[in-house]
Design a protein around this motif. Structure first.
Motif, PDB file in Angstrom:
ATOM      1  N   GLY A 118      58.001  47.656  26.664  1.00 16.48           N
ATOM      2  CA  GLY A 118      56.877  47.219  25.407  1.00 16.48           C
ATOM      3  C   GLY A 118      56.382  46.341  25.132  1.00 16.48           C
ATOM      4  O   GLY A 118      55.969  45.573  24.225  1.00 16.48           O
ATOM      5  N   ALA A 119      55.730  46.195  25.974  1.00 17.18           N
ATOM      6  CA  ALA A 119      54.441  44.871  26.515  1.00 17.18           C
ATOM      7  C   ALA A 119      53.474  45.539  27.083  1.00 17.18           C
ATOM      8  O   ALA A 119      53.367  46.417  28.667  1.00 17.18           O
ATOM      9  CB  ALA A 119      55.352  43.896  26.622  1.00 17.18           C
ATOM     10  N   ASN A 120      52.597  44.819  27.073  1.00 17.69           N
ATOM     11  CA  ASN A 120      51.506  44.977  28.205  1.00 17.69           C
ATOM     12  C   ASN A 120      51.684  44.223  29.245  1.00 17.69           C
ATOM     13  O   ASN A 120      52.134  43.373  29.451  1.00 17.69           O
ATOM     14  CB  ASN A 120      49.984  44.314  27.081  1.00 17.69           C
ATOM     15  CG  ASN A 120      49.177  44.858  26.035  1.00 17.69           C
ATOM     16  OD1 ASN A 120      48.993  45.616  26.075  1.00 17.69           O
ATOM     17  ND2 ASN A 120      49.668  43.950  25.622  1.00 17.69           N
ATOM     18  N   ALA A 121      51.648  44.759  30.526  1.00 16.09           N
ATOM     19  CA  ALA A 121      52.126  44.989  32.005  1.00 16.09           C
ATOM     20  C   ALA A 121      50.355  44.771  32.880  1.00 16.09           C
ATOM     21  O   ALA A 121      50.113  45.821  33.065  1.00 16.09           O
ATOM     22  CB  ALA A 121      53.340  45.876  32.312  1.00 16.09           C
ATOM     23  N   ILE A 122      50.385  43.544  33.441  1.00 16.92           N
ATOM     24  CA  ILE A 122      49.498  43.539  34.675  1.00 16.92           C
ATOM     25  C   ILE A 122      49.998  42.607  35.178  1.00 16.92           C
ATOM     26  O   ILE A 122      50.407  41.611  35.740  1.00 16.92           O
ATOM     27  CB  ILE A 122      48.180  41.903  33.613  1.00 16.92           C
ATOM     28  CG1 ILE A 122      47.952  42.310  32.180  1.00 16.92           C
ATOM     29  CG2 ILE A 122      46.875  42.502  34.449  1.00 16.92           C
ATOM     30  CD1 ILE A 122      47.191  43.661  31.727  1.00 16.92           C
ATOM     31  N   ASN A 123      49.743  43.451  36.702  1.00 17.20           N
ATOM     32  CA  ASN A 123      49.879  43.019  37.288  1.00 17.20           C
ATOM     33  C   ASN A 123      48.808  42.680  38.903  1.00 17.20           C
ATOM     34  O   ASN A 123      47.938  43.416  39.094  1.00 17.20           O
ATOM     35  CB  ASN A 123      50.380  44.087  38.337  1.00 17.20           C
ATOM     36  CG  ASN A 123      52.021  44.351  37.895  1.00 17.20           C
ATOM     37  OD1 ASN A 123      52.449  43.855  37.220  1.00 17.20           O
ATOM     38  ND2 ASN A 123      52.409  45.722  38.287  1.00 17.20           N
ATOM     39  N   PHE A 124      48.664  41.281  39.325  1.00 19.60           N
ATOM     40  CA  PHE A 124      48.066  41.102  40.826  1.00 19.60           C
ATOM     41  C   PHE A 124      48.215  40.884  42.033  1.00 19.60           C
ATOM     42  O   PHE A 124      49.740  40.054  42.328  1.00 19.60           O
ATOM     43  CB  PHE A 124      47.407  39.635  41.083  1.00 19.60           C
ATOM     44  CG  PHE A 124      46.784  39.684  39.269  1.00 19.60           C
ATOM     45  CD1 PHE A 124      45.044  39.549  39.350  1.00 19.60           C
ATOM     46  CD2 PHE A 124      47.068  39.802  37.943  1.00 19.60           C
ATOM     47  CE1 PHE A 124      43.899  39.025  38.441  1.00 19.60           C
ATOM     48  CE2 PHE A 124      46.332  39.224  37.507  1.00 19.60           C
ATOM     49  CZ  PHE A 124      45.089  39.260  36.800  1.00 19.60           C
ATOM     50  N   GLN A 125      47.821  41.744  42.570  1.00 19.69           N
ATOM     51  CA  GLN A 125      48.082  42.009  44.344  1.00 19.69           C
ATOM     52  C   GLN A 125      46.688  41.198  45.233  1.00 19.69           C
ATOM     53  O   GLN A 125      45.741  41.822  45.140  1.00 19.69           O
ATOM     54  CB  GLN A 125      48.872  43.871  44.983  1.00 19.69           C
ATOM     55  CG  GLN A 125      48.726  43.269  46.317  1.00 19.69           C
ATOM     56  CD  GLN A 125      49.289  44.737  46.438  1.00 19.69           C
ATOM     57  OE1 GLN A 125      50.274  45.484  45.805  1.00 19.69           O
ATOM     58  NE2 GLN A 125      48.800  45.182  47.847  1.00 19.69           N
ATOM     59  N   PRO A 126      47.690  39.996  45.870  1.00 14.98           N
ATOM     60  CA  PRO A 126      46.065  39.435  46.728  1.00 14.98           C
ATOM     61  C   PRO A 126      45.591  40.442  47.584  1.00 14.98           C
ATOM     62  O   PRO A 126      46.679  41.203  47.866  1.00 14.98           O
ATOM     63  CB  PRO A 126      47.132  37.885  47.206  1.00 14.98           C
ATOM     64  CG  PRO A 126      48.242  38.245  46.212  1.00 14.98           C
ATOM     65  CD  PRO A 126      48.789  39.442  45.856  1.00 14.98           C
ATOM     66  N   THR A 127      44.675  40.134  47.490  1.00 16.04           N
ATOM     67  CA  THR A 127      44.255  41.192  48.626  1.00 16.04           C
ATOM     68  C   THR A 127      42.771  40.143  49.942  1.00 16.04           C
ATOM     69  O   THR A 127      42.040  40.151  50.504  1.00 16.04           O
ATOM     70  CB  THR A 127      43.025  42.336  48.676  1.00 16.04           C
ATOM     71  OG1 THR A 127      42.133  41.752  46.881  1.00 16.04           O
ATOM     72  CG2 THR A 127      43.344  43.165  47.592  1.00 16.04           C
ATOM     73  N   GLY A 128      43.706  38.884  49.371  1.00 14.46           N
ATOM     74  CA  GLY A 128      42.036  37.612  50.185  1.00 14.46           C
ATOM     75  C   GLY A 128      41.200  37.625  50.168  1.00 14.46           C
ATOM     76  O   GLY A 128      40.824  37.592  48.975  1.00 14.46           O
ATOM     77  N   GLY A 129      40.443  36.013  50.205  1.00 16.34           N
ATOM     78  CA  GLY A 129      39.767  35.759  50.391  1.00 16.34           C
ATOM     79  C   GLY A 129      39.569  35.133  48.367  1.00 16.34           C
ATOM     80  O   GLY A 129      38.251  35.154  47.562  1.00 16.34           O
ATOM     81  N   GLY A 130      40.334  35.306  47.394  1.00 14.80           N
ATOM     82  CA  GLY A 130      40.725  34.936  46.728  1.00 14.80           C
ATOM     83  C   GLY A 130      40.276  36.388  45.340  1.00 14.80           C
ATOM     84  O   GLY A 130      40.621  35.771  44.791  1.00 14.80           O
ATOM     85  N   LYS A 131      40.664  37.338  45.808  1.00  9.48           N
ATOM     86  CA  LYS A 131      40.521  38.487  45.479  1.00  9.48           C
ATOM     87  C   LYS A 131      41.994  38.832  45.084  1.00  9.48           C
ATOM     88  O   LYS A 131      42.693  38.703  45.676  1.00  9.48           O
ATOM     89  CB  LYS A 131      39.487  39.481  46.250  1.00  9.48           C
ATOM     90  CG  LYS A 131      37.973  38.822  46.583  1.00  9.48           C
ATOM     91  CD  LYS A 131      37.053  39.984  47.274  1.00  9.48           C
ATOM     92  CE  LYS A 131      37.124  41.554  46.801  1.00  9.48           C
ATOM     93  NZ  LYS A 131      36.837  42.585  47.985  1.00  9.48           N
ATOM     94  N   ALA A 132      41.962  40.092  44.001  1.00  9.20           N
ATOM     95  CA  ALA A 132      43.146  40.689  43.902  1.00  9.20           C
ATOM     96  C   ALA A 132      43.129  42.502  43.094  1.00  9.20           C
ATOM     97  O   ALA A 132      41.863  42.363  43.103  1.00  9.20           O
ATOM     98  CB  ALA A 132      44.069  39.780  42.609  1.00  9.20           C
TER      99      ALA A 132
END
Length: 296
Positions: A211-225
């Motif tokens: 019951g919450a907004n779920a936001i996921n970041f997976q690093p992909t290199g060079g400050g990107k995700a």
């Protein structure tokens, strides 16, 4: 067999004599059915069922289970029994066998959909619900998944490995999103609750129940995700949100429901992007501002 349905009225539950209190549920039997110990939050017992057996790729990104393959099942105590909610990650060939076994055993399927697009192999997400003895419901889910899919039930190691460092400036991501994230399996995760409570069958649907907004970041290199997850919105918020996402170069990958009888009626918006992580965090926050989120 007794039907474990979310449509049972609270009045009928309360009228049945001999129910134990919620505190009297033997959670050890539920743990035994899954072969692992639950994470407990606000009285909700949640079991992670990540598809660590799969190697899913999207546009050159190998998706970690914590990014978009994190199946789960959770039980909320309810008048001596429990309400079940869950999200099972399945391959296309696993959908019908798993669904058939769950339905035949009396559980409910509340949604079936994709989260991301163009991934190889394609994965789908089956939401399940029910009400009854949590140990029996856990046995049903374990049997359905272990005989009709390759979902692993391995318990976590006795001495878990330390979290790998997240190769992103997580402090700036926290600042941009306005909440503190947590590292999990090489992914930096945010839960942003809505301002007003969500209920289903009289029970509060908290973050542990999805019951919450779920936001996921997976690093992909060079400050990107690579980012994905889901926004939780009312009907009038759907188009303002997706307009904001598209304006921020974030792809909208699915719009659908997860539950059947929640109040207020809600929709889940899934998304994908692989770009500068801080830019994406700012754009996600701008999209969140189009919805009724809780403010610090």
């Amino acid at each position: 067999m007794k039907r474990f349905t979310t449509s049972l009225l609270l009045a009928s539950i309360l009228s049945i004599p001999g129910f134990a209190r919620a505190a009297d549920i033997d959670w050890g039997k539920v743990d035994a059915a899954f072969g692992k110990t639950a994470a407990v939050s606000g009285g909700v017992h949640r079991y992670g069922l990540p598809r660590s057996d799969l190697k899913v790729t999207l546009e050159g990104v190998t998706i970690k289970p914590a990014l978009a393959l994190g199946g789960w099942v959770a039980f909320a105590p309810m008048h001596g029994e429990a309400m079940l909610m869950g999200d099972l990650v399945l391959l296309e060939t696993e959908i019908t066998p798993v669904m058939t076994k769950l339905l035949d055993a009396g559980l409910d399927v509340t949604a079936l959909h994709n989260h991301i697009l163009r991934a190889t192999p394609a994965t789908f997400y089956m939401h399940v619900g029910g009400h009854g003895d949590p140990a029996k419901m856990a046995e049903i889910i374990h049997a359905a998944l272990s005989t009709s899919s390759k979902t692993p039930f391995d318990p976590p190691p006795a001495s878990p490995a330390p979290q790998a460092p997240i190769e992103l400036d997580t402090g700036k991501l926290d600042e941009a999103l306005g909440v503190k994230g947590v590292a999990n399996g090489g992914v930096y995760q945010f839960n942003v609750p809505r301002r007003d409570p969500i209920t289903e069958e009289g029970m509060t649907v908290n973050a542990a129940l999805g019951g919450a907004n779920a936001i996921n970041f997976q690093p992909t290199g060079g400050g990107k995700a690579a980012i994905t997850g889901d926004f939780l919105v009312t009907g009038d918020e759907v188009n303002p949100l997706i307009r904001a996402l598209r304006a921020g170069d974030i792809e909208v990958t699915a719009i659908h429901s997860h539950m059947l009888n929640e109040n207020p009626r809600l929709f889940f918006i899934h998304f994908w992007a692989n770009d500068d992580a801080q830019k994406l965090a700012r754009n996600v926050r701008g999209a969140l501002e189009k919805t009724a989120i809780a403010k610090n």
